[in-house]
Write an enzyme that holds these catalytic residues in place. Structure first.
Site, PDB file in Angstrom:
ATOM      1  N   TYR A  12     114.931  47.358 -52.641  1.00 59.19           N
ATOM      2  CA  TYR A  12     114.881  46.041 -52.588  1.00 59.19           C
ATOM      3  C   TYR A  12     116.778  45.419 -52.559  1.00 59.19           C
ATOM      4  O   TYR A  12     117.506  46.285 -53.028  1.00 59.19           O
ATOM      5  CB  TYR A  12     115.098  45.159 -54.194  1.00 59.19           C
ATOM      6  CG  TYR A  12     113.253  45.251 -54.801  1.00 59.19           C
ATOM      7  CD1 TYR A  12     112.293  44.087 -53.609  1.00 59.19           C
ATOM      8  CD2 TYR A  12     112.925  45.770 -55.886  1.00 59.19           C
ATOM      9  CE1 TYR A  12     111.522  44.105 -54.719  1.00 59.19           C
ATOM     10  CE2 TYR A  12     111.258  45.410 -55.787  1.00 59.19           C
ATOM     11  CZ  TYR A  12     110.749  44.413 -55.189  1.00 59.19           C
ATOM     12  OH  TYR A  12     109.135  44.164 -55.433  1.00 59.19           O
ATOM     13  N   ASP A  24     109.112  40.692 -49.085  1.00 59.10           N
ATOM     14  CA  ASP A  24     108.338  39.050 -49.341  1.00 59.10           C
ATOM     15  C   ASP A  24     109.193  38.870 -50.496  1.00 59.10           C
ATOM     16  O   ASP A  24     108.139  38.037 -51.184  1.00 59.10           O
ATOM     17  CB  ASP A  24     107.302  39.578 -49.135  1.00 59.10           C
ATOM     18  CG  ASP A  24     106.720  41.115 -50.512  1.00 59.10           C
ATOM     19  OD1 ASP A  24     107.405  40.765 -50.727  1.00 59.10           O
ATOM     20  OD2 ASP A  24     105.766  41.429 -49.872  1.00 59.10           O
ATOM     21  N   HIS A  81     102.500  41.939 -50.855  1.00 60.08           N
ATOM     22  CA  HIS A  81     102.612  42.469 -52.194  1.00 60.08           C
ATOM     23  C   HIS A  81     101.815  42.549 -52.978  1.00 60.08           C
ATOM     24  O   HIS A  81     102.033  42.372 -54.399  1.00 60.08           O
ATOM     25  CB  HIS A  81     103.804  41.452 -53.090  1.00 60.08           C
ATOM     26  CG  HIS A  81     105.092  41.853 -53.187  1.00 60.08           C
ATOM     27  ND1 HIS A  81     106.695  42.646 -52.586  1.00 60.08           N
ATOM     28  CD2 HIS A  81     104.948  42.960 -54.273  1.00 60.08           C
ATOM     29  CE1 HIS A  81     107.539  42.872 -53.554  1.00 60.08           C
ATOM     30  NE2 HIS A  81     106.096  43.350 -55.029  1.00 60.08           N
TER      31      HIS A  81
HETATM   32  C1  FNR Z   1     104.195  46.157 -56.671  1.00 62.62           C
HETATM   33  N1  FNR Z   1     104.368  46.513 -54.824  1.00 62.62           N
HETATM   34  C2  FNR Z   1     105.904  46.370 -55.158  1.00 62.62           C
HETATM   35  N2  FNR Z   1     106.236  46.401 -53.965  1.00 62.62           N
HETATM   36  C3  FNR Z   1     107.715  46.246 -53.688  1.00 62.62           C
HETATM   37  O1  FNR Z   1     108.245  46.612 -52.521  1.00 62.62           O
HETATM   38  N3  FNR Z   1     108.515  47.315 -54.343  1.00 62.62           N
HETATM   39  C4  FNR Z   1     107.737  46.471 -56.213  1.00 62.62           C
HETATM   40  O2  FNR Z   1     108.425  47.170 -57.225  1.00 62.62           O
HETATM   41  C5  FNR Z   1     106.570  47.121 -55.989  1.00 62.62           C
HETATM   42  N4  FNR Z   1     105.793  47.301 -57.037  1.00 62.62           N
HETATM   43  C6  FNR Z   1     104.855  46.551 -57.384  1.00 62.62           C
HETATM   44  C7  FNR Z   1     104.419  47.095 -59.271  1.00 62.62           C
HETATM   45  C8  FNR Z   1     103.030  47.007 -59.469  1.00 62.62           C
HETATM   46  C9  FNR Z   1     102.879  46.972 -60.665  1.00 62.62           C
HETATM   47  C10 FNR Z   1     102.322  46.707 -57.687  1.00 62.62           C
HETATM   48  C11 FNR Z   1     100.462  46.735 -57.730  1.00 62.62           C
HETATM   49  C12 FNR Z   1     102.369  46.522 -56.772  1.00 62.62           C
HETATM   50  C13 FNR Z   1     103.819  45.906 -54.189  1.00 62.62           C
HETATM   51  C14 FNR Z   1     103.329  47.480 -54.509  1.00 62.62           C
HETATM   52  O3  FNR Z   1     103.638  47.855 -52.911  1.00 62.62           O
HETATM   53  C15 FNR Z   1     102.062  47.251 -52.523  1.00 62.62           C
HETATM   54  O4  FNR Z   1     102.208  45.437 -51.727  1.00 62.62           O
HETATM   55  C16 FNR Z   1     100.641  46.435 -53.504  1.00 62.62           C
HETATM   56  O5  FNR Z   1     100.268  47.087 -54.530  1.00 62.62           O
HETATM   57  C17 FNR Z   1      99.780  46.414 -52.338  1.00 62.62           C
HETATM   58  O6  FNR Z   1      98.460  46.127 -52.803  1.00 62.62           O
HETATM   59  P1  FNR Z   1      97.097  47.110 -53.880  1.00 62.62           P
HETATM   60  O7  FNR Z   1      96.920  48.624 -53.153  1.00 62.62           O
HETATM   61  O8  FNR Z   1      98.128  47.026 -55.182  1.00 62.62           O
HETATM   62  O9  FNR Z   1      96.123  46.376 -53.825  1.00 62.62           O
END
Ligand code: FNR
Length: 367
Positions: free
Chosen positions: A136, A164, A254
């Site tokens: 981030y 995103d 995401h």
């Molecule tokens: C995320 N995701 C996410 N992405 C990212 O770039 N930084 C982050 O800190 C987080 N944190 C995060 C927390 C939680 C609880 C979830 C469920 C997701 C998004 C993650 O990298 C990814 O894009 C999705 O989780 C993919 O979808 P599925 O496999 O959870 O359905």
């Protein structure tokens, strides 16, 4: 009572168990999507619009699922994507995922907003295990530069810049559960934070909404790690990413936690790959997909369309929260077993055998 681990036969089973055994705040944070959660549901549902066109009478005695992602060898083309706040689900947090990833020779993407410190997660790495960094981008670019260069020095093999989330989506389940954080090391701007807005908002105020394409050359100038943009959602932006000279994109929304009614990554992939092939650009970057991957058939569909690999998020969080390391280990093994079987059943013995001709995509909107 909690069912035995052996009673989990697929990744969705872990979700059902986690929902019953997890604390409400943790469940709310992990499981929530933005607004009406339409995109979150569509992420998995979209895979069901694609059907296989298997080949028979192929000698499939020996199946090889190994491949490379960003130059690193992996046993199977999925990776543990970045998910924040691992200690909400398990007292040891992200290092549980590190250990499971090692056992299965898959890549772990380390989140900026991990509960464990970055160094703890890197220290838990063993041997030639591969980790990437999810970034981030901080409004203070000096902080960002330090994070990136430290990650490179500590051996991370890829920089995934999340694009995103200029502002965190509104996840109402999470907001309702009244966040109180048991294990986050996150200090970024916490004093300005209004915790009544839920876990997600409480930790994200440092993210720079002014991040733009103009910043990409700067990232190139501060690191030699491959650079991948995580959260690209249109053909236009994929083409722009090629022109910007990045090494990859993750087609992702995401996990449905940002823009609700954004399209699923797999649907976008079906549009992106022909556009790249048309220009002869398909070798100029690696295309990853995440969101809703729950079955090896989902992985196979993404690979047939042309993805290099897929990210999986929530299922490993749920497996970890319910059963710890053993749970994540079993979840990964189940995927491997499914993958080997389904490669046999579609008549493919190597990842290179997977191609669009093994799919019927006519039910996809762009199919
Ligand atoms: C995320 N995701 C996410 N992405 C990212 O770039 N930084 C982050 O800190 C987080 N944190 C995060 C927390 C939680 C609880 C979830 C469920 C997701 C998004 C993650 O990298 C990814 O894009 C999705 O989780 C993919 O979808 P599925 O496999 O959870 O359905």
């Amino acid at each position: 009572r909690m069912p035995p681990l052996a009673a989990c036969y697929n990744l969705l089973d872990f979700e059902a168990v986690a929902r019953q055994v997890m604390k409400n705040t943790a469940w709310a944070y992990y499981s929530s999507g933005a607004d009406d959660e339409l995109t979150m549901r569509e992420n998995h549902a979209a895979f069901h619009k694609i059907w296989f066109r298997p080949r028979v009478l192929v000698d499939v005695e020996n199946v090889d699922m190994t491949t490379t992602m960003l130059g690193s060898k992996v046993s199977i083309p999925f990776y543990v994507t970045a998910t924040a706040l691992g200690k909400l689900g398990h007292p040891e947090g992200e290092v549980v995922l590190t250990k499971a990833a090692k056992q299965h020779q898959v890549v772990q993407m380390i989140p900026t907003l991990a509960s464990c410190s970055f160094d703890e997660i890197v220290d838990a790495r063993q041997g030639d295990q591969v980790q990437w960094l999810q970034l981030y981008v901080n409004k203070d670019r000096e902080i960002t530069r330090r994070i990136v260069q430290h990650a490179e020095k500590r051996g991370c093999k890829g920089l995934f810049i999340t694009v995103d989330a200029p502002q965190l989506g509104r996840r109402e389940k999470d907001m309702r559960s009244k966040f109180s954080d048991p294990g986050s090391n996150v200090q970024n701007g916490e004093s300005e934070v209004d915790r009544s807005q839920g876990a997600a908002r409480a930790i994200s105020s440092f993210i720079d909404p002014a991040l733009s394409w103009k910043d990409i050359p700067w990232f190139r100038s501060i690191t030699r790690m491959p650079i991948v943009l995580k959260g690209v959602q249109s053909v236009e932006d994929v083409l722009r990413a090629v022109e910007a000279g990045v090494d990859g994109v993750v087609l992702s929304n995401h996990g449905g936690r940002q823009l609700d009614t954004a399209r699923s990554g797999i649907e976008v992939l079906a549009e992106v790959m022909p556009a790249l092939r048309e220009r002869g650009w398909e070798k100029r970057l690696e295309v990853f997909v995440d969101g809703g991957v729950r079955r090896a058939t989902d992985i196979l569909k993404a690979l047939c369309l042309g993805a290099t690999g897929v990210g999986i998020g929530r299922p490993f969080l749920y497996a970890m929260s319910a059963y710890g390391l053993d749970g994540v280990d079993r979840a990964m093994q189940l995927l491997k077993d499914e993958m080997e079987m389904n490669m046999r059943l579609i008549g493919a013995t190597r990842i290179d055998d997977l191609s669009p001709s093994l799919l019927d995509t006519r039910s996809l909107s762009g199919g």
